[in-house]
Design an enzyme around this catalytic site. Structure first.
Site: not given
Length: 372
Positions: A72, A137
């Site tokens: 991330d 994602d």
């Protein structure tokens, strides 16, 4: 919110069940959105107070450049330092972002041709261990890698990003252009072992924010590569979202497109009575899609171009209505109401979310640019 945030080790994330503010820590995936929101406010207003706040909060994230435990880093560092560098051209920020890209690239496998999302996680079936899971994602984090190649001249980052996008295109996208949330690989052979969900309703359902990440991610990959395969895929993904019969009239989706439908069976503890009247919406997914559609419209032509822009404006208009946009001094000082973090985890249901605010602000800026 800025007046109430005094601890630079904590970052606004959402609201607790009792309505109080819930912060997140440096290592959590949402830590960079708060600084990103401040940078967008500075970009819109050009006021020094917002720049000063954005600088202060961005600088607290520096240690994440060495964080190799997460995929991330795009969310964490590009949303914060990426905007900081774009708006200030501070060479120190460039160095931090390059190191962040190196850390992200360390999670890439030439066998799977993907960046590993989580180190290990158990499936909702209670017996399948995902040893090499990749989530949709992860498409959002590729922008940091594309930037790194432009900044350094090292094509390694670009190649990793393209390989990941190509593999995701092959394995995450269904024939109808809906998407799987999680694909689990055999890290020794690269073979797909499982296609499942973690935050969606069922393994074969379409989690709304997952579809949003895909639309945004593949639009961005086209921008960086000019490869028409990625543009065509982004358009198909967007069309699935926009033409779905379960997309409400106000364009703010249900948290999953297939909730309560026949043929979709959740493996987690789902309480149909609790979450069916009404089915929770996910405003964060709409914010992501609205922002993506403004860019996708720029890359499209004719009727398709006009349609994507019109849909983006409709979503943005709904998000800006009293139903979803909070009045000042409410909603724990977040902008957007009615988002869902992860209903299967019984976490962050019908609450504000920092990333809903981030992509809402980004969509507003893109709307402003589109109108010029």
């Amino acid at each position: 919110m800025l007046k109430e945030q005094h601890d630079y080790r904590l970052y606004p994330r959402t609201a607790n069940e009792d309505g109080t503010l819930k912060n997140t820590s440096l290592k959590e995936w949402t830590s960079g959105f708060w600084a990103g929101n401040l940078w967008y406010l500075y970009e819109y207003t050009h006021k020094q107070e917002w720049k000063d706040a954005a600088l202060a909060w961005t600088n607290t994230l520096a240690d994440n450049q060495y964080n190799k435990s997460t995929h991330d880093l795009g969310f964490m560092m590009y949303c914060s330092y990426g905007n900081a560098y774009r708006l200030t051209h501070n060479p120190q920020y460039k160095s931090i972002m390059i190191q962040s890209a190196k850390s992200l690239a360390s999670r890439y496998s030439p066998v799977t041709k993907t960046i590993k999302s989580w180190d290990q996680r158990l499936s909702w079936d209670g017996k399948t261990m995902w040893h090499y899971p990749v989530i949709i994602d992860n498409m959002m984090n590729l922008e940091l890698l594309f930037w790194a190649t432009k900044a350094t001249g090292d094509s390694t980052y670009y190649k990793i990003a393209v390989n990941h996008a190509e593999t995701t295109m092959k394995n995450h996208v269904r024939p109808d252009y809906s998407t799987y949330h999680v694909v689990n690989y055999d890290e020794k052979t690269g073979k797909v072992l499982n296609r499942e969900t973690c935050q969606g309703y069922a393994d074969n359902s379409t989690w709304a924010r997952g579809q949003a990440w895909a639309i945004y991610g593949f639009t961005m990959v086209y921008r960086e590569t000019h490869d028409k395969r990625f543009l065509e895929l982004a358009q198909h993904l967007a069309d699935f979202f926009l033409n779905n019969k379960r997309l409400p009239e106000d364009k703010i989706p249900l948290w999953d497109f297939n909730v309560n439908q026949p043929g979709y069976r959740p493996l987690w503890a789902y309480d149909r009575d609790k979450y069916s009247d009404p089915i929770p919406r996910d405003a964060s997914a709409a914010a992501v899609v609205s922002s993506a559609l403004f860019e996708l419209s720029d890359f499209s032509k004719g009727e398709q171009r006009a349609n994507y822009k019109n849909e983006a404006v409709q979503m943005l208009t709904s998000l800006s209505s009293s139903v979803y946009l909070a009045i000042p001094h409410t909603n724990d000082n977040f902008l957007i109401k009615h988002s869902v973090g992860s209903l299967p985890h019984h976490a962050e249901i019908d609450v504000p979310l920092c990333y809903a605010d981030y992509y809402y602000l980004e969509a507003l800026l893109r709307y402003q640019h589109a109108e010029k």
